[in-house]
Design a protein around this motif. Structure first.
Motif, PDB file in Angstrom:
ATOM      1  N   ASP A  84      -6.761   3.232  -8.982  1.00 27.43           N
ATOM      2  CA  ASP A  84      -7.543   3.033  -8.045  1.00 27.43           C
ATOM      3  C   ASP A  84      -7.065   3.962  -6.680  1.00 27.43           C
ATOM      4  OD1 ASP A  84     -10.121   1.058  -7.217  1.00 27.43           O
ATOM      5  OD2 ASP A  84      -8.683   0.973  -5.551  1.00 27.43           O
ATOM      6  N   HIS A  85      -8.137   4.275  -6.028  1.00 25.71           N
ATOM      7  CA  HIS A  85      -7.952   5.250  -4.786  1.00 25.71           C
ATOM      8  C   HIS A  85      -7.120   4.555  -3.728  1.00 25.71           C
ATOM      9  CE1 HIS A  85     -11.958   3.008  -4.193  1.00 25.71           C
ATOM     10  NE2 HIS A  85     -11.612   2.959  -3.131  1.00 25.71           N
ATOM     11  N   ILE A  86      -7.050   3.421  -3.647  1.00 25.25           N
ATOM     12  CA  ILE A  86      -6.059   2.646  -2.565  1.00 25.25           C
ATOM     13  C   ILE A  86      -4.767   3.055  -2.858  1.00 25.25           C
ATOM     14  CG2 ILE A  86      -7.864   0.745  -1.823  1.00 25.25           C
ATOM     15  CD1 ILE A  86      -5.920  -1.118  -3.343  1.00 25.25           C
ATOM     16  N   PHE A  87      -4.382   3.377  -4.238  1.00 25.60           N
ATOM     17  CA  PHE A  87      -2.963   3.700  -4.442  1.00 25.60           C
ATOM     18  C   PHE A  87      -2.807   5.014  -4.716  1.00 25.60           C
ATOM     19  CE2 PHE A  87      -3.332  -0.646  -6.162  1.00 25.60           C
ATOM     20  CZ  PHE A  87      -2.572  -1.461  -5.343  1.00 25.60           C
ATOM     21  N   ASP A  88      -3.824   5.840  -4.393  1.00 31.33           N
ATOM     22  CA  ASP A  88      -3.886   7.260  -4.398  1.00 31.33           C
ATOM     23  C   ASP A  88      -3.584   7.815  -2.991  1.00 31.33           C
ATOM     24  OD1 ASP A  88      -3.845  10.116  -5.327  1.00 31.33           O
ATOM     25  OD2 ASP A  88      -5.798   9.871  -5.630  1.00 31.33           O
ATOM     26  N   HIS A  89      -3.538   9.243  -2.770  1.00 31.99           N
ATOM     27  CA  HIS A  89      -3.247   9.666  -1.187  1.00 31.99           C
ATOM     28  C   HIS A  89      -4.705  10.295  -0.807  1.00 31.99           C
ATOM     29  CE1 HIS A  89      -3.457  13.924  -2.800  1.00 31.99           C
ATOM     30  NE2 HIS A  89      -2.947  13.463  -4.034  1.00 31.99           N
ATOM     31  N   ASN A 137      -7.659   8.029   6.212  1.00 33.96           N
ATOM     32  CA  ASN A 137      -7.681   9.494   5.954  1.00 33.96           C
ATOM     33  C   ASN A 137      -6.789   9.915   4.948  1.00 33.96           C
ATOM     34  OD1 ASN A 137      -9.622  10.266   8.050  1.00 33.96           O
ATOM     35  ND2 ASN A 137      -7.923  10.571   9.517  1.00 33.96           N
ATOM     36  N   ALA A 138      -7.177  11.096   4.067  1.00 34.01           N
ATOM     37  CA  ALA A 138      -6.124  11.525   3.176  1.00 34.01           C
ATOM     38  C   ALA A 138      -4.786  11.897   3.714  1.00 34.01           C
ATOM     39  CB  ALA A 138      -6.739  12.712   2.353  1.00 34.01           C
ATOM     40  N   PHE A 139      -3.811  12.045   2.874  1.00 29.26           N
ATOM     41  CA  PHE A 139      -2.565  12.166   3.475  1.00 29.26           C
ATOM     42  C   PHE A 139      -1.733  12.913   2.261  1.00 29.26           C
ATOM     43  CE2 PHE A 139      -2.227   7.947   1.381  1.00 29.26           C
ATOM     44  CZ  PHE A 139      -0.828   8.107   0.710  1.00 29.26           C
ATOM     45  N   THR A 140      -0.892  13.943   2.828  1.00 30.93           N
ATOM     46  CA  THR A 140      -0.071  14.620   1.980  1.00 30.93           C
ATOM     47  C   THR A 140       0.777  13.860   0.653  1.00 30.93           C
ATOM     48  OG1 THR A 140       0.491  15.879   3.771  1.00 30.93           O
ATOM     49  CG2 THR A 140       1.987  16.125   1.579  1.00 30.93           C
ATOM     50  N   SER A 141       0.448  14.161  -0.581  1.00 32.41           N
ATOM     51  CA  SER A 141       1.105  13.401  -1.598  1.00 32.41           C
ATOM     52  C   SER A 141       2.692  13.277  -1.587  1.00 32.41           C
ATOM     53  CB  SER A 141       0.888  13.974  -2.898  1.00 32.41           C
ATOM     54  OG  SER A 141       1.274  13.424  -3.864  1.00 32.41           O
ATOM     55  N   HIS A 142       3.143  12.099  -1.804  1.00 34.01           N
ATOM     56  CA  HIS A 142       4.576  12.059  -1.707  1.00 34.01           C
ATOM     57  C   HIS A 142       5.015  12.103  -0.141  1.00 34.01           C
ATOM     58  CE1 HIS A 142       4.042  13.341  -5.988  1.00 34.01           C
ATOM     59  NE2 HIS A 142       4.763  12.157  -6.071  1.00 34.01           N
ATOM     60  N   ALA A 143       4.359  11.768   0.803  1.00 30.37           N
ATOM     61  CA  ALA A 143       4.663  11.868   2.075  1.00 30.37           C
ATOM     62  C   ALA A 143       5.506  10.597   2.485  1.00 30.37           C
ATOM     63  CB  ALA A 143       3.542  11.940   3.066  1.00 30.37           C
ATOM     64  N   LEU A 187       0.833  -1.276  -0.069  1.00 31.94           N
ATOM     65  CA  LEU A 187       0.047  -0.183   0.071  1.00 31.94           C
ATOM     66  C   LEU A 187       1.124   1.263   0.099  1.00 31.94           C
ATOM     67  CD1 LEU A 187      -2.545  -1.235   2.582  1.00 31.94           C
ATOM     68  CD2 LEU A 187      -2.910  -0.617   0.163  1.00 31.94           C
ATOM     69  N   VAL A 188       1.054   1.693  -1.322  1.00 29.14           N
ATOM     70  CA  VAL A 188       1.816   2.917  -1.384  1.00 29.14           C
ATOM     71  C   VAL A 188       1.298   3.625  -2.590  1.00 29.14           C
ATOM     72  CG1 VAL A 188       3.474   1.530  -2.813  1.00 29.14           C
ATOM     73  CG2 VAL A 188       4.318   3.496  -1.603  1.00 29.14           C
ATOM     74  N   GLU A 189       1.458   4.988  -2.482  1.00 25.43           N
ATOM     75  CA  GLU A 189       0.970   5.922  -3.392  1.00 25.43           C
ATOM     76  C   GLU A 189       1.732   5.871  -4.608  1.00 25.43           C
ATOM     77  OE1 GLU A 189       0.630  10.703  -4.070  1.00 25.43           O
ATOM     78  OE2 GLU A 189       1.843  10.245  -2.474  1.00 25.43           O
ATOM     79  N   HIS A 190       0.933   5.509  -5.901  1.00 25.66           N
ATOM     80  CA  HIS A 190       1.421   5.458  -7.105  1.00 25.66           C
ATOM     81  C   HIS A 190       1.503   6.920  -7.896  1.00 25.66           C
ATOM     82  CE1 HIS A 190       0.394   0.893  -7.407  1.00 25.66           C
ATOM     83  NE2 HIS A 190       0.932   1.129  -6.403  1.00 25.66           N
ATOM     84  N   ASP A 191       2.151   6.808  -8.981  1.00 26.50           N
ATOM     85  CA  ASP A 191       2.546   8.306  -9.387  1.00 26.50           C
ATOM     86  C   ASP A 191       1.204   8.439 -10.364  1.00 26.50           C
ATOM     87  OD1 ASP A 191       4.841   9.059  -8.456  1.00 26.50           O
ATOM     88  OD2 ASP A 191       6.017   7.868 -10.253  1.00 26.50           O
ATOM     89  N   ASP A 192       0.574   7.380 -11.085  1.00 27.84           N
ATOM     90  CA  ASP A 192      -0.663   7.310 -11.836  1.00 27.84           C
ATOM     91  C   ASP A 192      -1.537   6.246 -11.481  1.00 27.84           C
ATOM     92  OD1 ASP A 192      -2.475   8.080 -13.750  1.00 27.84           O
ATOM     93  OD2 ASP A 192      -1.290   7.225 -15.370  1.00 27.84           O
ATOM     94  N   PRO A 193      -2.127   6.502 -10.258  1.00 27.39           N
ATOM     95  CA  PRO A 193      -2.969   5.476  -9.725  1.00 27.39           C
ATOM     96  C   PRO A 193      -4.105   5.260 -10.534  1.00 27.39           C
ATOM     97  CG  PRO A 193      -3.402   7.384  -8.507  1.00 27.39           C
ATOM     98  CD  PRO A 193      -2.148   7.775  -9.594  1.00 27.39           C
TER      99      PRO A 193
END
Length: 598
Positions: free
Chosen positions: A407-412, A570-576, A399-405
């Motif tokens: 799905d929302h689980i891979f977004d922030h 909860n949402a989080f800061t992108s690239h955190a 579970l880590v943020e993708h550059d071009d997700p």
């Protein structure tokens, strides 16, 4: 009318009731709503001074799964159930001297083709049941079968005639299952049994294929059950109807248990009898053998099991093992465990101890321990908890943020509350989250957990009744599945009777930044009341009295009870830099997803 005597008789039956876990629940005990449909019918028997007549569709045939039963013929499980029904009649006789009689409408012939049991096995079971009734309860119980309804016909002709004269449209039934909580609950229980009955020793084929087949066959079982009920109504028009299925408040049938059991659906023909210090209890055969029960023979035949010593789930060694560490309560639920000294390994703590804590407190946090260096180490550890879910990517989800997700689980972004496994063939009991790298202190990304048993316990009865009328249909397509699942909002914990909530919190369709909205549809109430349901439910689920938001620290391990909790993010800061790993552990036995349609 002789309502007082009739009320006493119904109250006696209701004291052994088989309750429906979903739908509207009873406001009191004994419940006036449950008594109402039966008072006039019972009073007529009393006015005429004749025995009260009951009918009970039950005792079809033994399950073909030898992991559940001893064999194809009645054994001690049926015997104690027959003794119980005979005792019920005797107790009614103490209240009302003419007494009562129960006609057992054995329906093995009705369902044999749908449940995969040969008619020869049905013949043997029915014959043995007739002998058992004549021996144990000759004056109070009698047997009625489909064969009695049309003597001389073949089994195939009997079933065809039943469908033609008393059947219904499967298309209409499918729609009813989607829209009505109580029908859905019964349907899902039947799906579960159909899967279990075919998953015995020697089963060939995949579980997922069997689940799809069972979901289809279950519609036939429900339709045939109703047709059988209509035929019984024709033959016994004045009788009071009993049922071995859980019944909702105010039902025209009285659901009745046939023995002590930890499972609200377990019956003598799907189980074995186990004799403990406190008496007999029904259990699946493998569960009886797992706890060390010994097989007992009577007259040279397997009869039941004897459990000489009942040991607690956690032995003294395990209790000492976990008590070495610092254990503190988390508000509003859960416990946190920290090591007594540096350098302690998570793997050194007894899994049995942790499993018991999760089932009791619903969430356990292990913080400050030396944990796992990579995903393989985490997966190996989770395998000690039970069977680990396999996905196309393996067992560990990164579970880590993708550059071009996609799905929302891979977004922030925010992730709405939901339960895991809702779109999969099997629903995991435990979620194991390991924090590889935590976001900054003020970057957000907390994982939210809502305790749905507490939500229901604190809500007023009118609100729970409103929620209980609603069923959700959830559709979601992503890289790993394209599925539809259906569930009543208020349902039951799969291992006991505690009500829980299964709900996917709706997203804002106007939010174009949210990646891959699920398609959600809710039914059971008018739109204005559905809006009220969503509003009140969201407020209750996010109330701080019921919701825990976990702020991650690197190295944290959180184990959560997926059967009870809903969770989100909860949402989080992108690239955190937020990086979690997640593993699903199945229950024992694994829980086949009761609501999955495809």
């Amino acid at each position: 009318m002789h309502t007082s005597k009739a009320e006493q008789i119904i109250a006696l039956i209701l004291s052994h009731r088989r309750r429906s876990k979903g739908g509207i629940q009873c406001p009191a005990a004994p419940c006036p709503n449950c008594m109402g449909p039966h008072l006039a019918r019972l009073s007529r028997f009393i006015e005429d001074g004749i025995p009260v007549e009951f009918v009970l569709p039950a005792f079809p045939v033994k399950s073909p799964n030898l992991n559940k039963v001893l064999g194809p013929l009645p054994d001690k499980a049926e015997e104690i159930a027959v003794q119980f029904l005979d005792e019920i009649c005797a107790r009614i006789g103490q209240l009302y001297p003419p007494g009562a009689r129960i006609t057992i409408c054995a329906d093995g012939r009705v369902f044999g083709d749908l449940i995969g049991v040969p008619d020869g096995d049905v013949d043997s079971y029915q014959s043995a049941m007739a002998t058992l009734l004549a021996t144990v309860a000759p004056t109070t119980l009698r047997l009625f079968t489909l064969d009695d309804a049309a003597a001389g016909s073949t089994p195939e002709m009997l079933r065809r005639r039943l469908d033609q004269e008393f059947g219904e449209s499967l298309t209409d039934l499918r729609q009813e299952v989607k829209q009505h909580t109580d029908t859905r609950t019964m349907y899902l229980g039947i799906v579960r049994f159909l899967v279990e009955d075919r998953m015995g020793p020697g089963h060939q084929g995949t579980r997922s294929a069997l689940q799809r087949e069972s979901r289809e066959r279950a519609y036939g079982v429900v339709a045939r059950s109703r047709a059988w009920g209509r035929l019984i109504g024709r033959h016994f028009p004045e009788a009071v109807r009993l049922s071995i299925h859980p019944q909702p408040c105010g039902s025209t049938k009285l659901g009745i248990l046939l023995g002590e059991t930890p499972d609200n659906w377990l019956t003598p023909w799907h189980s074995v009898a186990v004799l403990r210090r406190r008496g007999f209890v029904l259990m699946k055969r493998t569960d009886a053998e797992k706890v060390g029960a010994q097989l007992v023979f009577e007259n040279g035949k397997p009869s039941h099991y004897l459990l000489r010593e009942e040991s607690p789930m956690i032995d003294e060694r395990n209790a000492i093992d976990i008590s070495r560490h610092e254990i503190t309560a988390i508000e509003p639920f859960g416990v946190a465990i920290q090591p007594a000294e540096p350098g302690q390994q998570i793997s050194d703590i007894s899994v049995e101890s942790l499993r018991s804590l999760v089932r009791k407190h619903h969430l356990v946090l292990l913080r400050g321990f030396d944990s796992f260096g990579n995903a393989d180490e985490l997966s190996t550890y989770c395998a000690r908890w039970g069977t680990v879910s396999e996905w196309p990517f393996g067992t560990v989800l990164e579970l880590v943020e993708h550059d071009d997700p996609e799905d929302h689980i891979f977004d922030h972004s925010y992730v709405p509350l939901h339960w895991d496994g809702m779109y999969r063939e099997q629903v995991p009991e435990f979620q194991v989250f390991h924090c590889v790298t935590a976001p900054g202190r003020h970057d957000g990304g907390e994982t939210m957990f809502s305790n749905t048993t507490e939500v229901l316990a604190h809500a007023d009865s009118e609100t729970v009744a409103l929620w209980s009328k609603v069923t959700g249909t959830y559709r979601r397509k992503m890289e790993y599945y394209d599925s539809v699942t259906v569930s009543p909002i208020v349902t039951a914990h799969p291992d006991h009777d505690t009500p829980v909530i299964r709900y996917n919190e709706p997203t804002d369709a106007a939010d174009t930044d949210f990646v891959n909205h699920p398609d959600l549809e809710f039914s059971g109430l008018p739109d204005d009341l559905l809006a009220q349901v969503h509003s009140s439910l969201r407020a209750a689920l996010h109330d701080r009295a019921h919701r825990y938001s976990h702020a991650w620290q690197s190295g944290d391990l959180v184990i959560a009870d997926n059967y009870t909790l809903l969770h989100g993010r909860n949402a989080f800061t992108s690239h955190a830099g937020r990086h979690l790993r997640r593993v699903h552990v199945l229950g024992d036995p694994p829980l086949d997803n009761p609501g999955l349609l495809r």
